[in-house]
Design a protein around this motif. Structure first.
Motif, short mmCIF file in Angstrom:
data_model
loop_
_atom_site.label_atom_id
_atom_site.label_comp_id
_atom_site.label_asym_id
_atom_site.label_seq_id
_atom_site.Cartn_x
_atom_site.Cartn_y
_atom_site.Cartn_z
N PRO A 150 0.83 -1.22 0.00
CA PRO A 150 0.00 0.00 0.00
C PRO A 150 0.86 1.26 0.00
O PRO A 150 1.97 1.29 0.56
N GLU A 151 0.34 2.29 -0.61
CA GLU A 151 1.08 3.54 -0.71
C GLU A 151 1.42 4.10 0.67
O GLU A 151 0.58 4.11 1.58
N GLY A 152 2.66 4.55 0.81
CA GLY A 152 3.11 5.12 2.06
C GLY A 152 3.54 4.11 3.10
O GLY A 152 3.86 4.49 4.23
N MET A 153 3.55 2.82 2.74
CA MET A 153 3.88 1.77 3.71
C MET A 153 5.24 1.12 3.45
O MET A 153 5.58 0.14 4.11
N GLN A 154 6.00 1.65 2.49
CA GLN A 154 7.28 1.02 2.17
C GLN A 154 8.24 1.06 3.36
O GLN A 154 8.97 0.09 3.63
N GLU A 155 8.23 2.15 4.09
CA GLU A 155 9.13 2.27 5.25
C GLU A 155 8.80 1.23 6.32
O GLU A 155 9.69 0.62 6.90
N ARG A 156 7.50 1.03 6.56
CA ARG A 156 7.10 -0.01 7.52
C ARG A 156 7.51 -1.39 7.02
O ARG A 156 7.93 -2.24 7.79
N PHE A 157 7.36 -1.60 5.72
CA PHE A 157 7.72 -2.90 5.11
C PHE A 157 9.21 -3.18 5.33
O PHE A 157 9.60 -4.28 5.69
N GLY B 165 -5.09 -7.93 -4.15
CA GLY B 165 -3.85 -7.46 -4.75
C GLY B 165 -3.05 -6.49 -3.91
O GLY B 165 -2.04 -5.95 -4.37
N ARG B 166 -3.47 -6.25 -2.65
CA ARG B 166 -2.74 -5.32 -1.79
C ARG B 166 -2.31 -6.04 -0.52
O ARG B 166 -3.09 -6.79 0.08
N LEU B 167 -1.09 -5.82 -0.10
CA LEU B 167 -0.58 -6.39 1.15
C LEU B 167 -1.35 -5.79 2.32
O LEU B 167 -1.46 -4.56 2.45
N VAL B 168 -1.89 -6.66 3.19
CA VAL B 168 -2.63 -6.16 4.36
C VAL B 168 -1.90 -6.47 5.66
O VAL B 168 -2.15 -5.81 6.68
N ALA B 169 -1.02 -7.50 5.65
CA ALA B 169 -0.30 -7.82 6.89
C ALA B 169 0.89 -8.72 6.59
O ALA B 169 0.90 -9.48 5.61
N ILE B 170 1.89 -8.59 7.46
CA ILE B 170 3.00 -9.55 7.49
C ILE B 170 2.97 -10.21 8.87
O ILE B 170 2.99 -9.52 9.89
N ILE B 171 2.91 -11.52 8.85
CA ILE B 171 2.90 -12.28 10.11
C ILE B 171 4.32 -12.75 10.37
O ILE B 171 4.90 -13.50 9.57
N CYS B 172 4.89 -12.27 11.48
CA CYS B 172 6.26 -12.65 11.85
C CYS B 172 6.22 -13.91 12.70
O CYS B 172 5.54 -13.95 13.73
N ILE B 173 6.95 -14.92 12.26
CA ILE B 173 6.93 -16.22 12.94
C ILE B 173 8.33 -16.59 13.38
O ILE B 173 9.28 -16.58 12.59
#
Length: 693
Positions: free
Chosen positions: A483-490, A506-514
């Protein structure tokens, strides 16, 4: 329960149950009860003497109180615990052995020689008839030798020798049958069904329920990589089913509407809805026992060579007997050759050695599907590990959910769990478990779920396409975007964790850290395998190079490969085998199945995907990888024992023949020494290869 403390040291106590008799079921009940007590590390119950040896780390008084409160009728023992016990079998064959020895000793002490001679003559008919039947089929095998030796002794009136030979042969038969039945039964039990929960289709919905609640007429849904839990008929769906465990077919069989499927087979591809016909598994245990007993998998090549060698030696033994008689004209010296042969010990000791090794492996929670795999493990010089759930812990955990939309992380985790709960992979189980811990129920909101092997999951939820899986799958295959503006968080997502990427429309909504922590024993296991003869240790994973490199450096593998597909693992195994190396593959997931099939020995982790366990030649418990080292040591010890048996059998029996032909030993004495040595070698072959710790 009333009991007496017979012996006690710190952390170990031996008690005697104050009752007139203890049955096998009671012994299993007591062992189950005590084994479940907090602080108890091990318990052994001996029903014959009504004793129990208990090792514990907890409070002594608590243990004593629990024993006092014990009552057989108050303990509910799971059916599978009683079914997997071998106490009744051991008791049956122990009584057979004792009865044979007592009857032998009693007859010599109390019966006159004339009556013993009649009994021996009657018993000899069985051996003579077996020898004649073998000859009638045009074969010169061990029964001919046994029948000839016994027949010549009877013909000469030497009934004592004939009786001794038959007694020792009988003891050998009991021991062989005992070991064989126990090993086969243990192996069959470990291969039996262990399906705890199934997806029940009811009123258009799928409900996860315990398998014991299923009744004939219910419909259950089976997805790719899972075991078919019951015999039934396919009502909808299309798939390829691996039926090797039931029919021996190596190629998956196509199943569609109207096809019959069997409990214990594995769905390799597709999805099936099955109308349940039989909830008991249709005697699967009996089918497996029959399959194992008939299968050549039980026999190693060394075991087969021993049998063939034993049969090939029979004509030479008969020829040697005839030659000695022609040269010496001395029946006694000729009988010295006939009474001593190599084949009896070879045929008896080798199978017992193999089956005993399979049994011993079972005591370390290792299921070996045949002797040939123990031989291959002993010869192996290369071992390939999958990473996730194998070198790392079997239960990875979710440590964070990083959202990329304005939505509660718990709701995103709920969505991920709803998708992941259908598929048997350690990462998927971590997501489902995290939702459970947080109290997040996840009702079915999605359409049909498609599992893309080694990539991820795709489905439609409330009309929107949702995918979850690896970075490659989500961004390259599915063309999803951040999503726009989320590259830094990514870019700030912690790199030390494994990542699952969840995208909707088609849009990333979450990254699950395992967090997938390394097994604490992994480093020691790899070092132990190298000491046991493995020269090349390889790790292969679908994870990123960053994660793979970190794990590889910690555990000390010789090579590692990252971001590999299932076919890459299988290709690597094929390449190593083509180079002349003997390869062991260890994995736990659907994506490991091709490599498990391609390897000389495929080893599956017991709580992994059913298809991996079905295809694998060996299954080990997921609790501790140190069982791998034990398995390698048992395999090495088996080969060493077999070679040692060869040397002892040939050397000892050759010595007896030489002494007999020289007139130093009488045929009766040679026969006694020969059969006693055969018995002792067989008994030695039944002992454990690894020392007790």
């Amino acid at each position: 329960m009333k009991f007496i403390i017979k012996h006690e040291i710190r952390g170990r106590i031996r008690i005697h149950a104050a009752q007139s008799r203890m049955s096998a079921v009671q012994a299993d009940t007591l062992a189950y009860y005590v084994g479940k007590l907090e602080g108890v590390t091990s318990v052994k119950v001996q029903e014959r003497v009504q004793d129990a040896v208990i090792c514990y780390t907890g409070d002594r008084e608590t243990l004593i109180l629990a024993l006092r409160q014990f009552a057989y009728e108050n303990v509910e023992v799971p059916e599978q615990v009683l079914a997997s016990s071998s106490r009744a079998l051991n008791s049956e064959y122990w009584e057979k052995l004792v009865t044979a020895v007592v009857l032998r000793a009693g007859s010599k002490m109390f019966l006159p020689y004339s009556i013993r001679s009649v009994i021996a003559a009657v018993k000899s008919v069985k051996y003579l008839w077996h020898g004649i039947c073998t000859l009638a089929h045009g074969k010169l095998e061990v029964p001919v030798l046994d029948g000839t030796a016994i027949g010549v002794s009877v013909f000469r009136g030497d009934m004592e020798t004939a009786s001794s030979v038959m007694f020792l042969l009988g003891i050998g038969e009991i021991l062989e049958e005992w070991t064989h039945k126990k090993s086969v039964a243990d192996l069959a039990r470990s291969m039996s069904l262990h399906v705890e929960k199934v997806w029940l289709q009811r009123d258009g919905q799928e409900i996860l329920v315990p398998s014991e609640q299923i009744e004939p007429g219910d419909k259950v849904v089976v997805r790719m990589g899972n075991m078919v839990p019951f015999d039934g008929v396919v009502v909808t769906g299309d798939g390829m089913v691996n039926q090797a465990s039931m029919t021996g077919e190596s190629i998956p069989v196509h199943k569609s509407e109207g096809s019959t499927v069997y409990a214990g087979t594995v769905l390799e591809e597709g999805e099936l809805t099955v109308l349940v016909r039989e909830v008991t598994g249709s005697g699967k245990f009996d089918k497996i026992v029959s399959m194992i007993e008939e299968s050549q998998k039980l026999k190693s090549s060394m075991e087969g060579k021993a049998e063939h060698l034993a049969d090939r030696l029979v004509p030479y033994t008969l020829g040697g007997t005839a030659l000695v008689y022609l040269l010496t004209r001395n029946v006694t010296k000729a009988l010295a050759v006939l009474m001593v042969d190599f084949s009896c010990a070879l045929k008896l000791a080798m199978p017992i050695s193999v089956l005993s090794a399979i049994r011993e492996a079972g005591t370390y929670d290792v299921t070996v599907k045949g002797g040939r795999y123990l031989e291959a493990i002993a010869e192996a010089d290369t071992i390939v590990f999958d990473k996730t759930g194998t070198l790392t812990k079997a239960k990875p955990t979710v440590v964070d959910v990083v959202p990329f939309v304005d939505e509660d992380p718990d709701e995103l985790l709920r969505l991920a769990a709803c998708m992941e709960e259908h598929f048997p992979h350690s990462m998927a189980k971590a997501v489902v478990e995290a939702a459970k811990v947080r109290g997040l129920s996840h009702d079915e909101r999605h359409a049909k779920v498609e599992y893309v092997v080694a990539h991820g999951i795709s489905t439609t939820i409330e009309g929107k396409k949702a995918v979850i899986g690896s970075q490659h799958f989500v961004f390259e295959d599915e063309k999803c975007v951040i999503p726009e503006g989320m590259q830094e968080r990514f870019d700030a997502v912690p790199e030390e964790y494994s990542h699952l990427y969840l995208a909707v429309e088609g849009r990333l909504v979450a990254i699950i850290c395992i967090e997938d922590p390394l097994r604490p024993e992994a480093v020691d296991v790899i070092q132990g395998l190298k000491k046991a003869g493995i020269s090349k240790v390889v790790m292969m994973t679908g994870d990123s190079d960053r994660t793979a490199r970190a794990v590889a450096s910690k555990v000390g593998v010789d090579e590692y490969y990252s971001e590999v597909l299932p076919e890459d693992k299988a290709s690597f195994v094929d390449k190593e085998r083509s180079a002349g190396r003997k390869v062991i593959m260890i994995g736990d997931g659907i994506n490991d199945s091709p490599a498990l099939s391609a390897a000389d020995v495929g080893i599956a982790i017991s709580d992994g995907a059913e298809i991996a366990r079905e295809i694998a030649d060996v299954t080990i418990s997921a609790d501790n990888l140190e069982e791998l080292v034990k398995l390698k040591q048992i395999s090495n010890g088996l080969i060493k024992r077999i070679h040692q048996n060869y040397r002892v059998i040939v050397g000892f029996n050759m010595g007896l023949i030489i002494l007999g032909v020289a007139g130093i030993l009488q045929p009766t004495t040679s026969a006694l020494f020969h059969n006693t040595s055969t018995l002792l070698i067989s008994l030695k072959s039944m002992t454990d290869l690894l020392p007790e710790v």
